[in-house]
Design an enzyme around this catalytic site. Sequence first.
Site, short mmCIF file in Angstrom:
data_model
loop_
_atom_site.label_atom_id
_atom_site.label_comp_id
_atom_site.label_asym_id
_atom_site.label_seq_id
_atom_site.Cartn_x
_atom_site.Cartn_y
_atom_site.Cartn_z
N ASN A 1 -0.61 6.61 3.70
CA ASN A 1 -1.85 7.25 3.22
C ASN A 1 -1.86 8.77 3.40
OD1 ASN A 1 -2.04 6.87 5.99
ND2 ASN A 1 -4.25 6.55 5.96
N GLY B 1 -0.31 2.50 11.49
CA GLY B 1 -0.29 1.55 10.39
C GLY B 1 -1.22 0.39 10.65
N SER B 2 -0.86 -0.77 10.12
CA SER B 2 -1.78 -1.91 10.16
C SER B 2 -1.68 -2.68 11.48
CB SER B 2 -1.46 -2.84 8.99
OG SER B 2 -0.15 -3.36 9.16
N GLY C 1 1.45 -3.39 13.99
CA GLY C 1 1.27 -2.83 15.34
C GLY C 1 1.59 -3.84 16.42
N GLU D 1 -1.67 3.52 16.56
CA GLU D 1 -2.82 4.05 15.81
C GLU D 1 -3.03 3.12 14.63
OE1 GLU D 1 -4.76 6.41 16.64
OE2 GLU D 1 -3.66 7.86 17.87
N CYS E 1 -7.78 5.89 7.77
CA CYS E 1 -8.02 4.92 8.85
C CYS E 1 -9.40 5.12 9.48
CB CYS E 1 -6.93 5.03 9.90
SG CYS E 1 -6.74 6.70 10.50
N GLU F 1 -3.51 10.29 20.05
CA GLU F 1 -2.78 11.37 19.40
C GLU F 1 -3.74 12.54 19.27
OE1 GLU F 1 0.55 11.08 19.42
OE2 GLU F 1 1.00 10.70 17.32
P1 NAD Z 1 1.93 -0.99 7.50
O1 NAD Z 1 1.70 -1.51 8.87
O2 NAD Z 1 2.21 -1.96 6.43
O3 NAD Z 1 3.15 0.02 7.49
C1 NAD Z 1 3.21 1.16 8.29
C2 NAD Z 1 4.65 1.50 8.56
O4 NAD Z 1 5.25 0.46 9.33
C3 NAD Z 1 5.50 1.66 7.31
O5 NAD Z 1 6.41 2.72 7.51
C4 NAD Z 1 6.23 0.34 7.25
O6 NAD Z 1 7.48 0.41 6.59
C5 NAD Z 1 6.45 0.04 8.72
N1 NAD Z 1 6.67 -1.38 9.04
C6 NAD Z 1 6.23 -2.48 8.35
N2 NAD Z 1 6.64 -3.60 8.98
C7 NAD Z 1 7.34 -3.22 10.08
C8 NAD Z 1 8.00 -3.92 11.14
N3 NAD Z 1 8.03 -5.26 11.18
N4 NAD Z 1 8.58 -3.20 12.11
C9 NAD Z 1 8.56 -1.86 12.09
N5 NAD Z 1 7.97 -1.14 11.11
C10 NAD Z 1 7.37 -1.81 10.12
O7 NAD Z 1 0.67 -0.09 7.17
P2 NAD Z 1 0.36 0.69 5.80
O8 NAD Z 1 -0.13 -0.31 4.82
O9 NAD Z 1 1.50 1.57 5.45
O10 NAD Z 1 -0.83 1.65 6.27
C11 NAD Z 1 -2.15 1.27 6.18
C12 NAD Z 1 -2.68 0.96 7.56
O11 NAD Z 1 -2.45 2.04 8.44
C13 NAD Z 1 -4.18 0.79 7.56
O12 NAD Z 1 -4.54 -0.34 8.32
C14 NAD Z 1 -4.70 2.06 8.22
O13 NAD Z 1 -5.94 1.94 8.82
C15 NAD Z 1 -3.62 2.38 9.18
N6 NAD Z 1 -3.64 3.81 9.55
C16 NAD Z 1 -4.06 4.17 10.81
C17 NAD Z 1 -4.13 5.51 11.17
C18 NAD Z 1 -4.57 5.93 12.55
O14 NAD Z 1 -4.32 7.05 12.92
N7 NAD Z 1 -5.20 5.08 13.32
C19 NAD Z 1 -3.75 6.48 10.25
C20 NAD Z 1 -3.33 6.10 8.98
C21 NAD Z 1 -3.27 4.74 8.64
#
Ligand code: NAD
Length: 484
Positions: free
Chosen positions: A154, A230-231, A235, A252, A286, A463
């Site tokens: 994002n 990420g998600s 996480g 995060e 997020c 962070e």
């Molecule tokens: P995602 O979890 O699908 O992917 C995030 C990253 O993790 C990508 O680089 C992906 O390739 C990697 N990934 C996926 N599976 C993995 C695994 N098994 N092991 C290691 N890495 C892996 O998330 P997304 O769809 O890219 O992002 C959207 C999510 O991120 C939303 O839920 C959003 O709220 C969150 N987000 C949080 C913040 C914050 O600061 N809290 C900021 C931005 C986005």
Amino acid sequence: MPDIAAYWQNHIDGAWVDGGAGRIAVTDPATGETLAEQALADAADVDRAVQAARRVHLAGALRDMRALERGRMVQAMGRYLLEHADEIAEVLTLEQGKPLWESRGEVEGAALYFEYYGNQASTLEGRSIPLGAGYFDWTEHEPLGVSAQIIPWNFPLEMTARSLAPALATGNACVVKPPEMTPLSNAWFAHAAQAAGFPAGAVNIVCGYGAEAGAALAGHPQVNQIVFTGSVPTGVAIARAAAGNVVPCVLELGGKSAAIVHDDADLAAFENDIRWGIFFNAGQVCSAMSRVLVHESREAEMLERAETIAKSLSVGPGVERPDTGANMGALVSPAQRDRAAEMVARAEQHGARIVTGGRPLNRPGAFLEPTVLAGVTPDMEIAQEEVFGPVLSVMSFRDEAEAIEIANGTDYGLVGGVFTADLDRATRAARAIGAGQVFVNEWYAGGVETPFGGYGKSGYGREKGREALWNYVQTKNVAVRLRA
Ligand code: NAD
């Protein structure tokens, strides 16, 4: 076809390299057309990147440097980004969908992390502990070594900068895993590190699939620290991998953050919070203001204002939106758009009312109308699950206690907000809201200087701000027995 390179490589140990897992097509979400190809790393590539970073760490190249000088190099990376802002912003808009002016803002936001943490580098001081005349004792902070950073799509630039800048400022070597949907703009971090004089291997950028390269990085035995943005499900997988190697991680994750709008709130000013809180980056934020809890006496007026704001936005390709203004780009992908539209449809089936929006635009590209939903109740999916799109859910409340209960009634706890002219009420809410950051009378108040992170399933660790420095160091105490 835009005028950008057709093929983008990964950056390992100072060299641009192909990926062991082949290539992935990167798509422009505003047109659905292929933009370029990105090299995809496999586990062997990830291992090479980690070994390169480890060599930099063990050689002491960053660790032994005067912190002030390291800080200067970190700052130089930020300046490099600004010097290349136009080209970076264009690529970011093409791969991610956001308006060009938002992309420029993201480049500037990323640069700010390098400015801020470059400044902080020399402020991380140890201390001496008095143990009596027979001892001299001090505590100091050492870099952890190899920092692994896994990035979402994002805000690919700002999310990388948020971790890369403090990790380098504290003397770590880094391996960044950019998102597979928006990997291209991350290449400039490697160029910036090179231009700033960082040694080969200090900043490695390895794009690959999450389940392959991401998992290999998170589980690598020679990674000393992980930052994941990420998600929630990913996480959890990262936390497991970190536990397996007994290394710290920062998570995060997502959010379902609520603004509480009291009967004395300035609703004219709140229009701006709606504009930014849920429609910036097409709601793929997020810490988006995805829920508004409004006092029942002001609900009708608030909905009217939200409808006006939503309808005022011109939605279309980011490249055609160079100037700051009332506009919105594409979502990152058709899948992301369809998921959001389906969640809106289900909310309607469960009794919510679509005030405006809710439908994909009748044109190619991953566009969704800015959407406002009324009559949402706390038990609905739309009130509990992150949409990650331009969809605002509005609920009403009768009294303060009910507002807090609804605000805290999800699994998440990233941020929250309270809008009122009453300082006592604002302070009570700030204390009662279960979130890592609370905004009073302005959504997104704060900056790179203010700590950010979640309660509950929004993750752990912080962070931004000086708090983030502690993610990247470990503490050592040295006690010296002095001779009489
Ligand atoms: P995602 O979890 O699908 O992917 C995030 C990253 O993790 C990508 O680089 C992906 O390739 C990697 N990934 C996926 N599976 C993995 C695994 N098994 N092991 C290691 N890495 C892996 O998330 P997304 O769809 O890219 O992002 C959207 C999510 O991120 C939303 O839920 C959003 O709220 C969150 N987000 C949080 C913040 C914050 O600061 N809290 C900021 C931005 C986005």
